[in-house]
Design a protein around this motif. Structure first.
Motif, PDB file in Angstrom:
ATOM      1  N   LEU A  43      -4.257   6.363   7.336  1.00 60.55           N
ATOM      2  CA  LEU A  43      -4.366   5.485   8.497  1.00 60.55           C
ATOM      3  C   LEU A  43      -5.265   6.104   9.559  1.00 60.55           C
ATOM      4  O   LEU A  43      -5.010   7.203  10.029  1.00 60.55           O
ATOM      5  CB  LEU A  43      -2.977   5.226   9.076  1.00 60.55           C
ATOM      6  N   CYS A 102      -4.025  -0.838   6.525  1.00 57.90           N
ATOM      7  CA  CYS A 102      -3.123  -0.093   5.633  1.00 57.90           C
ATOM      8  C   CYS A 102      -3.783   0.223   4.298  1.00 57.90           C
ATOM      9  O   CYS A 102      -3.309   1.072   3.553  1.00 57.90           O
ATOM     10  CB  CYS A 102      -1.849  -0.893   5.366  1.00 57.90           C
ATOM     11  N   VAL A 103      -4.850  -0.478   3.961  1.00 59.67           N
ATOM     12  CA  VAL A 103      -5.476  -0.298   2.644  1.00 59.67           C
ATOM     13  C   VAL A 103      -6.366   0.941   2.622  1.00 59.67           C
ATOM     14  O   VAL A 103      -6.558   1.568   1.586  1.00 59.67           O
ATOM     15  CB  VAL A 103      -6.291  -1.559   2.257  1.00 59.67           C
ATOM     16  N   TYR A 104      -6.903   1.327   3.796  1.00 58.13           N
ATOM     17  CA  TYR A 104      -7.920   2.377   3.837  1.00 58.13           C
ATOM     18  C   TYR A 104      -7.418   3.684   3.214  1.00 58.13           C
ATOM     19  O   TYR A 104      -6.404   4.234   3.633  1.00 58.13           O
ATOM     20  CB  TYR A 104      -8.389   2.638   5.281  1.00 58.13           C
ATOM     21  N   SER A 147      -1.447   5.481   2.531  1.00 56.59           N
ATOM     22  CA  SER A 147      -2.711   5.141   3.203  1.00 56.59           C
ATOM     23  C   SER A 147      -3.176   6.305   4.060  1.00 56.59           C
ATOM     24  O   SER A 147      -2.370   7.089   4.534  1.00 56.59           O
ATOM     25  CB  SER A 147      -2.493   3.947   4.147  1.00 56.59           C
ATOM     26  N   ALA A 175      -5.901   4.390   0.598  1.00 50.93           N
ATOM     27  CA  ALA A 175      -4.567   4.429  -0.016  1.00 50.93           C
ATOM     28  C   ALA A 175      -4.629   4.950  -1.450  1.00 50.93           C
ATOM     29  O   ALA A 175      -5.667   4.889  -2.108  1.00 50.93           O
ATOM     30  CB  ALA A 175      -3.942   3.037   0.017  1.00 50.93           C
ATOM     31  N   THR A 229       0.819  -1.212   0.000  1.00 46.02           N
ATOM     32  CA  THR A 229       0.000   0.000   0.000  1.00 46.02           C
ATOM     33  C   THR A 229       0.857   1.267   0.000  1.00 46.02           C
ATOM     34  O   THR A 229       1.909   1.323   0.635  1.00 46.02           O
ATOM     35  CB  THR A 229      -0.957   0.038   1.203  1.00 46.02           C
ATOM     36  N   CYS A 246      -2.951   0.130  -4.150  1.00 45.37           N
ATOM     37  CA  CYS A 246      -2.747  -1.080  -3.361  1.00 45.37           C
ATOM     38  C   CYS A 246      -2.239  -2.149  -4.310  1.00 45.37           C
ATOM     39  O   CYS A 246      -2.951  -2.588  -5.203  1.00 45.37           O
ATOM     40  CB  CYS A 246      -4.075  -1.495  -2.727  1.00 45.37           C
TER      41      CYS A 246
END
Lengths: 267, 252
Positions: free
Chosen positions: B60, B72-74, B58, B76, B55, B79
């Motif tokens: 966070l 960690c994906v939110y 992100s 980003a 990622t 990915c």
């Protein structure tokens, strides 16, 4: 086209003793743990494990005497501490360990996925990770075009790759959501592939968005429906990692009670 | 009244200062992650935090438990996976990486592999992970370590991640095209590397820590002539850490 649906039991017994097995996911995330547990239950022997940043999947198989050799960049439990069984077996010299770094695992798998005997990288120069290999898998070469010093990484070709994905159809078209890690390379590098998936979906549905399909069906040999198949690891969009479970595993192993863990969660 | 700041908070605040605005930062699990988030909320809002698992940049909301965490994906920017991230690193797109380890020597060479004889080690650590790659290929490296005599030997038992190797010109001789460690942040103070000798020297000691204590816990001669006291964290930084970034008490 042939459906490839297997049970967990069938999938685990299709993995031969003494074969090399690449395991997808990483440390606390999207490792194919249900299949790993089934391999432990079936007491696979003499495996060579291939991975990058590994935790419970490797440590459980190593502790259960399924493994003769491991090849990885990292085996541990990140902020929770060292991997107890891996550590014990390496310190006693009971398993062989081939030292890697992330870049050499990823590059070696990539080479195999591309049908090449090796690929060059710029890493490793000056590191003892080079030294302990003694030229077996990592070798300094000169670029034929610029003369620069590079490191050739030998291709890594697993006999079997096992991964856990969010979604697959019965033929093996597989969708991975969230971080890919190096699962795609592990699959494309391997001679045989087993995918466990949270959900088995209709092929017409998955083919509506082929751009989201990471792995085409013909590369997959077996598909297993395994809801919560990564647990206690996380599976993005489905569930979070169960950190208390990892703590319980570590506590039991440190007390020498791996059997207690196996009785509770594996058998 | 709560403490003014904890030791871990001091370390995190000091580590966050290493990140400049707009830089691409390669970050691992633990304190570096918190330092990266703090930098983004304070002096470096445009820094790009990159996790090796795939990622980039992100948003966070909650502290991830690891670099491959779903958190960690939110939000980003992208990915992807290891191959793309390590390609960026190899191509020289990463400005700064944070590393830890079991041992560090005076040239910033790191051991995260084994203590004792490699083939039958006294202690087997997890191994390089991406540390060797980051040490070889990012533009600079910041090391975060516990400051103990056994962790600061004259020579590392195993060189996992190259620092300045054997001194000036060491990296070039090995064939490395860039990089090298600039700072070592410990629980006692902050070390830097002399531009000409490439040897570690004491840059600052934490309030309440004596230079003598740092010498006692360092297994090689360390120049302390340039050292002053480390700047204390600001109340705003501590408030951010306690109320927003690490509210679950991970820095106590």
């Amino acid at each position: 086209m042939k459906e490839k649906l297997l049970t967990l039991k069938e999938a685990a017994s299709s993995i031969d003793d003494h074969s090399s097995v690449a395991i997808g996911g990483m440390s606390f995330h999207r490792a194919p743990m249900a299949l790993v547990r089934e391999m432990v239950k079936q007491t696979r022997k003499g495996l060579t494990l291939i991975g990058r940043e590994e935790g419970l999947s490797f440590d459980l198989l190593i502790g259960s005497n399924c493994v003769k050799k491991a090849l990885a960049a990292y085996i541990g439990f990140e902020n929770l501490g060292l991997a107890p069984n891996f550590r014990k077996k390496v310190e006693k010299g009971e398993i062989k360990f081939e030292e890697h770094a992330c870049q050499s695992i990823v590059t070696g798998l990539r080479a195999s996925a591309m049908g090449l005997p090796f690929l060059p990288t710029r890493g490793f120069l000056g590191s003892d990770v080079m030294g302990v290999h003694n030229g077996r898998d990592l070798r300094v070469i000169d670029s034929p075009f610029t003369g620069e010093k590079l490191v050739a990484v030998r291709a890594i070709e697993p006999d079997v790759t096992i991964i856990h994905a969010q979604m697959s159809d019965p033929y093996g078209n597989t969708r991975i959501i969230g971080q890919m890690f190096e699962d795609d390379l592990m699959v494309k590098a391997a001679k045989k592939v087993i995918v466990t998936a949270e959900e088995i979906v209709d092929t017409d549905d998955i083919r509506k968005h082929p751009e989201m399909t990471a792995i085409p069906h013909f590369m997959v040999d077996g598909v297993v429906k395994a809801p919560k198949g990564a647990y206690p690891c996380s599976c993005y969009c489905y569930y979070d990692a169960d950190m208390d479970h990892f703590r319980e595993y570590l506590d039991l192993c440190r007390k020498g009670a791996l059997d207690g863990y196996i009785d509770k969660y594996v058998r | 009244m709560p403490e003014e700041y904890t030791l871990k908070e001091l370390m995190v605040v000091r580590a966050s200062k290493e990140i400049k605005d707009g830089e691409k930062v390669f970050i691992g699990t633990g304190l570096p992650m918190i330092a990266g988030m703090l930098a983004k909320y304070t002096h470096a809002p445009n820094c790009v935090i990159i996790f090796e698992a795939g990622t980039v940049d992100s948003k966070l909301l909650d502290l991830p438990a690891s670099v491959g965490d779903p958190r960690c994906v939110y939000g980003a920017s992208t990915c992807t996976g290891l191959f793309d991230i390590f390609s960026m690193l190899q191509d020289g797109k990463i400005d700064i990486g944070f590393l830890g380890g079991g041992q560090v020597d005076k040239y910033g060479n790191l051991n995260s592999t084994a203590i004792g004889e490699y083939r039958c080690p006294e202690v087997r650590f997890p191994g390089s992970g991406g540390a060797c790659d980051m040490a070889c290929l990012s533009k600079r490296v910041v090391i975060i370590m516990k400051h103990e005599l056994r962790r600061f030997p004259a020579e590392v038992d195993y060189l996992t991640s190259p620092g300045w190797m054997d001194g000036p010109g060491g990296r070039e001789k090995a064939g490395l095209v860039r990089g090298g460690p600039t700072t070592v942040i410990t629980d006692l103070g902050v070390m830097k590397f002399d531009p000409s000798s490439k040897e570690m020297y004491l840059d600052s000691y934490y309030p309440g820590v004596s230079i003598e204590k740092i010498r006692e816990n360092t297994g090689f001669d360390i120049d302390c002539s340039r050292a002053g006291e480390t700047e204390k964290p600001h109340i705003e930084e501590i408030a951010l850490l306690r109320n927003k970034i690490a509210p679950k008490g991970s820095l106590r």
